[in-house]
Enzyme design. Structure first.
Site, PDB file in Angstrom:
ATOM      1  N   HIS A   1    -125.218 -16.879  12.712  1.00  0.00           N
ATOM      2  CA  HIS A   1    -125.202 -16.971  11.252  1.00  0.00           C
ATOM      3  C   HIS A   1    -125.629 -18.345  10.741  1.00  0.00           C
ATOM      4  O   HIS A   1    -125.951 -18.497   9.564  1.00  0.00           O
ATOM      5  CB  HIS A   1    -123.829 -16.581  10.691  1.00  0.00           C
TER       6      HIS A   1
ATOM      7  N   ASP B   1    -122.733 -13.148  17.443  1.00  0.00           N
ATOM      8  CA  ASP B   1    -122.884 -14.352  16.623  1.00  0.00           C
ATOM      9  C   ASP B   1    -123.249 -15.572  17.472  1.00  0.00           C
ATOM     10  O   ASP B   1    -122.778 -16.676  17.217  1.00  0.00           O
ATOM     11  CB  ASP B   1    -121.626 -14.636  15.794  1.00  0.00           C
TER      12      ASP B   1
ATOM     13  N   SER C   1    -119.220 -24.455  12.320  1.00  0.00           N
ATOM     14  CA  SER C   1    -119.760 -23.282  12.996  1.00  0.00           C
ATOM     15  C   SER C   1    -120.823 -23.690  14.006  1.00  0.00           C
ATOM     16  O   SER C   1    -121.761 -24.410  13.677  1.00  0.00           O
ATOM     17  CB  SER C   1    -120.370 -22.311  11.983  1.00  0.00           C
TER      18      SER C   1
END
Length: 478
Positions: free
Chosen positions: A133, A163, A238
């Protein structure tokens, strides 16, 4: 007499001075010693971080994404288009103009900027791992190292279901790669350190412990087998590193549970063993080529365990075995309880799914199966997925967004549409769930693999002959 008194006084004075000097020296020595000892026993992450920080990168993204706004007020949308209740079945309005109105607007591309983190896992090749993402819809990727150096990067492979994405720094040298641990050896209570680039502030470090292992059911990703930690993970973290006190990578930070957008001490990371398996496939194929066991199942709760006469609630209950799947050919049956994979205990159906979801096609493994009161070891070789998803960069773009499976219709081998994602090329062409593809460009296509080969030839036009309910229709893509 006076001389004796004077001499005695001098002796006493000298002894007093020597004693005072000795005490002072002892104090100095004692304080110095205490200071040294204090420094020796004072815990610090600094030495470990000095080794790890050069392998953690900040990622800046420039990209564009498609957004849609409605042409019609929200309250009128359900009455127009294919999904209108007036356009279903044998309704007399099926062929009327309002059934063919698209209530959505045309696609609109909007540019965006985003931040994230990543970890260098191969210094020689310049490979770094991050979250899918983070780099999704990226047109330009720029990374910055801890020493300030900047490089452009390109995507090697990405996988939305886990992911995970692998990028490569262009023309980079003198890089530092992180050492990777074995995440199967992690325990609840182990210390963790999260490193990332929250809010674009540069590399930031937080620490905590492992709160739980094998977390699932969060509806974050398709394959969920997360490490849960209370080390603060915020926006921008992230793709960053979750390491142990040795500075070894144990996971890739991916998500937080934050009702109000802040950190409440519940963060999640993807275990490094899963990351290793997936990135190895990305290096080799440019994508993840998963094998599939071919079962449907559920978690083993107390009621189910009682019915199945097993004194444990750990394991994966098999409710159905798909025909012609790896499980079917290996002899796995509905009602089996899978309790181990390669001698490693399986705690739940979710954990089994996550473990197998990172393994490539042709992987051989041993499953421990509880059946009729006995444990049986079964060897399985993973085959290609029974259900194929053509939503891949390497597949023909004209049919992206559709899930297909092999199917038998009127004793003929055909292809069935299992799902169509909204706002994708497949949905724009007009594919719908449960459509049956009879032929393509007047050629009989009997299975999904044949269709994929045909699509890879990139014909100028695609004409799909579709059986939809009692109707036979054609869908065209140019």
């Amino acid at each position: 007499m006076k001389k004796s008194a004077i001499i005695l006084s001098k002796i006493i004075l000298i002894l007093t001075l020597l004693l005072s000097f000795g005490m002072s020296w002892n104090n100095v020595f004692s304080n110095t010693k205490n200071s040294i000892v204090s420094r020796e026993i004072s815990p610090s992450l600094a030495p470990m971080l000095e080794k790890v920080m050069p392998s953690v990168i900040s990622i800046n993204i420039e990209g564009s994404a498609i957004t849609r706004t409605s042409r019609l007020p929200h309250q009128f949308q359900p009455f127009f288009g294919d999904n209108s209740p007036f356009c279903q079945g044998n309704s007399p309005f099926r062929h009327s103009p309002f059934c063919h109105i698209n209530p959505d607007s045309d696609d609109k591309k909007e540019k965006f900027r985003a931040l994230g983190s990543g970890v260098i896992i191969n210094a020689d090749k310049g490979y770094a791992v991050t979250n899918n993402h983070v780099v999704e819809n990226a047109n330009k990727i720029q990374v910055q190292l801890s020493d300030g150096r900047r490089y452009e990067a390109r995507v090697i492979g990405k996988d939305s279901r886990s992911d995970i994405a692998l990028i490569q720094l262009k023309n980079a040298n003198n890089l530092s790669e992180i050492k990777i641990a074995d995440s199967d050896n992690l325990r609840v209570g182990d210390y963790t350190v999260a490193i990332g680039n929250p809010y674009g502030l540069g590399e930031t470090v937080t620490s905590g412990i492992i709160s739980a292992l094998g977390r699932s059911g969060l509806n974050i990703e398709h394959y969920e087998n997360f490490i849960q930690t209370d080390a603060a993970i915020n926006r921008g973290n992230s793709g960053g590193a979750l390491v142990n006190l040795k500075g070894e990578l144990i996971g890739i930070n991916t998500a937080i549970l934050a009702p109000d957008g802040g950190n409440i001490g519940i963060g999640f990371a993807i275990p490094c063993n899963m990351v290793k398996n997936l990135t190895a496939q990305m290096v080799q194929f440019g994508q993840v080529r998963r094998g599939e066991l071919g079962i449907m199942g559920m978690e083993l709760n107390s009621d189910l365990a009682q019915i199945m006469k097993i004194n444990s609630q750990k394991g994966a209950f098999v409710s159905r075995v798909l025909p012609n799947s790896s499980a079917f050919e290996a002899g796995i049956k509905a009602g089996d309880i899978i309790i181990s994979l390669n001698r490693k205990p399986i705690s739940s159906f979710s954990s089994l799914r996550a473990e197998i979801g990172s393994l490539p096609v042709a992987t051989k493994m041993e499953l421990g199966v509880f059946r009729e009161g006995r444990i049986k070891n079964i060897t399985v070789e993973l085959k290609h997925s029974v259900k194929h998803n053509l939503n891949s960069e390497n597949d023909y773009i004209g049919i992206e967004g559709v899930d297909l499976s092999d199917y038998i219709f009127n004793e003929q081998k055909v292809i069935k549409v299992d799902n169509v994602k909204p706002h994708t090329p497949a949905s724009k062409i007009g594919f719908k769930k449960d459509d049956i593809i009879l032929n393509v460009n007047q050629k009989l296509i009997s299975n999904v693999d044949e269709l994929k080969k045909f699509l890879h030839s990139k014909p100028k036009i695609l004409v799909f002959n579709i059986k939809r309910g009692n109707d036979t229709i054609y869908l065209v893509s140019e």
